[in-house]
Design an enzyme around this catalytic site. Structure first.
Site, PDB file in Angstrom:
ATOM      1  N   HIS A   1     -55.025  36.549  17.166  1.00 55.76           N
ATOM      2  CA  HIS A   1     -55.274  36.796  18.594  1.00 55.76           C
ATOM      3  C   HIS A   1     -56.480  37.711  18.790  1.00 55.76           C
ATOM      4  O   HIS A   1     -57.257  37.533  19.727  1.00 55.76           O
ATOM      5  CB  HIS A   1     -54.060  37.458  19.260  1.00 55.76           C
TER       6      HIS A   1
ATOM      7  N   CYS B   1     -45.406  31.450  20.841  1.00 55.44           N
ATOM      8  CA  CYS B   1     -46.278  32.516  21.328  1.00 55.44           C
ATOM      9  C   CYS B   1     -45.954  32.806  22.787  1.00 55.44           C
ATOM     10  O   CYS B   1     -45.748  31.878  23.574  1.00 55.44           O
ATOM     11  CB  CYS B   1     -47.732  32.078  21.182  1.00 55.44           C
ATOM     12  N   LEU B   2     -45.938  34.080  23.132  1.00 54.21           N
ATOM     13  CA  LEU B   2     -45.683  34.454  24.524  1.00 54.21           C
ATOM     14  C   LEU B   2     -46.777  33.942  25.454  1.00 54.21           C
ATOM     15  O   LEU B   2     -46.533  33.744  26.639  1.00 54.21           O
ATOM     16  CB  LEU B   2     -45.552  35.975  24.650  1.00 54.21           C
TER      17      LEU B   2
ATOM     18  N   HIS C   1     -50.539  35.737  12.714  1.00 51.19           N
ATOM     19  CA  HIS C   1     -50.532  35.230  14.089  1.00 51.19           C
ATOM     20  C   HIS C   1     -51.128  36.265  15.045  1.00 51.19           C
ATOM     21  O   HIS C   1     -52.018  35.953  15.843  1.00 51.19           O
ATOM     22  CB  HIS C   1     -49.091  34.886  14.488  1.00 51.19           C
ATOM     23  N   GLU C   2     -50.640  37.499  14.963  1.00 46.47           N
ATOM     24  CA  GLU C   2     -51.103  38.535  15.892  1.00 46.47           C
ATOM     25  C   GLU C   2     -52.559  38.915  15.631  1.00 46.47           C
ATOM     26  O   GLU C   2     -53.331  39.116  16.571  1.00 46.47           O
ATOM     27  CB  GLU C   2     -50.196  39.765  15.836  1.00 46.47           C
TER      28      GLU C   2
ATOM     29  N   GLN D   1     -53.441  39.779  24.824  1.00 50.23           N
ATOM     30  CA  GLN D   1     -52.452  38.990  25.555  1.00 50.23           C
ATOM     31  C   GLN D   1     -52.050  39.641  26.875  1.00 50.23           C
ATOM     32  O   GLN D   1     -51.458  38.982  27.726  1.00 50.23           O
ATOM     33  CB  GLN D   1     -51.207  38.743  24.699  1.00 50.23           C
TER      34      GLN D   1
ATOM     35  N   GLY E   1     -43.909  40.177  18.591  1.00 44.65           N
ATOM     36  CA  GLY E   1     -45.252  40.701  18.394  1.00 44.65           C
ATOM     37  C   GLY E   1     -46.088  40.448  19.630  1.00 44.65           C
ATOM     38  O   GLY E   1     -45.829  39.508  20.389  1.00 44.65           O
TER      39      GLY E   1
END
Length: 162
Positions: free
Chosen positions: A137, A91-92, A133-134, A51, A46
């Site tokens: 953000h 997380c990226l 989670h997404e 991000q 995701g």
């Protein structure tokens, strides 16, 4: 398509609230393509638009399941279960780290697709975690803000009690 730079946890943009997408045009579609390419290149499931440095309420997800590639524009959680679950998250934007986070076991997300249609999707278990989670953000929240200080054994015990 182009790879975009993933912003890391100390970048102040990750703490800002993303703005709604007003119009789905070729530019938005290109951003979505770039987001998928960037997510796949970095082995993610995701990615939120913030991000990659843009404050737009866009999320892409691909959990390699029956839903396939998902594009959620202006998503919002409209229902969530009382029942909770604890899962490990990474997380990226926070490379090399992970932690246990409690989230609803089930959520329903309403969003606009790339064709401008309003859609709803239900996520349970880890997909619910991914959606939460997404979408966090998009409001400037990182999973690290919600990490529980628990051992693997404590997490297993808590999840089994539910």
């Amino acid at each position: 398509m182009a790879l975009r730079q993933i912003r890391l946890e100390n970048d102040p943009i990750l703490r800002k609230k993303s703005r709604e997408v007003e119009k789905i045009d070729d530019r938005i579609k290109q951003i979505v393509e770039d987001m998928f390419e960037t997510m796949y290149e970095n082995k993610g499931i995701g990615l939120a638009c913030v991000q990659v440095g843009m404050l737009k309420r866009i999320v892409v997800i691909d959990m390699q399941d029956e839903d396939g590639k998902m594009v959620l524009i202006n998503p919002k959680i409209i229902e969530k279960s009382e029942e909770k679950q604890i899962n490990i998250e990474g997380c990226l934007s926070v490379p090399g780290k992970n932690g246990y986070v409690e989230r609803p076991k089930t959520v329903v997300v309403e969003y606009t697709d790339l064709n401008g249609n309003t859609q709803r999707v239900m996520g349970t278990d880890y997909k619910a975690h991914c959606f939460c989670h997404e979408l966090d953000h998009l409001d400037g929240v990182l999973y690290t803000d919600k990490v529980l200080n628990l051992s693997e054994e404590e997490v297993e015990r808590l999840n089994n009690e539910k």
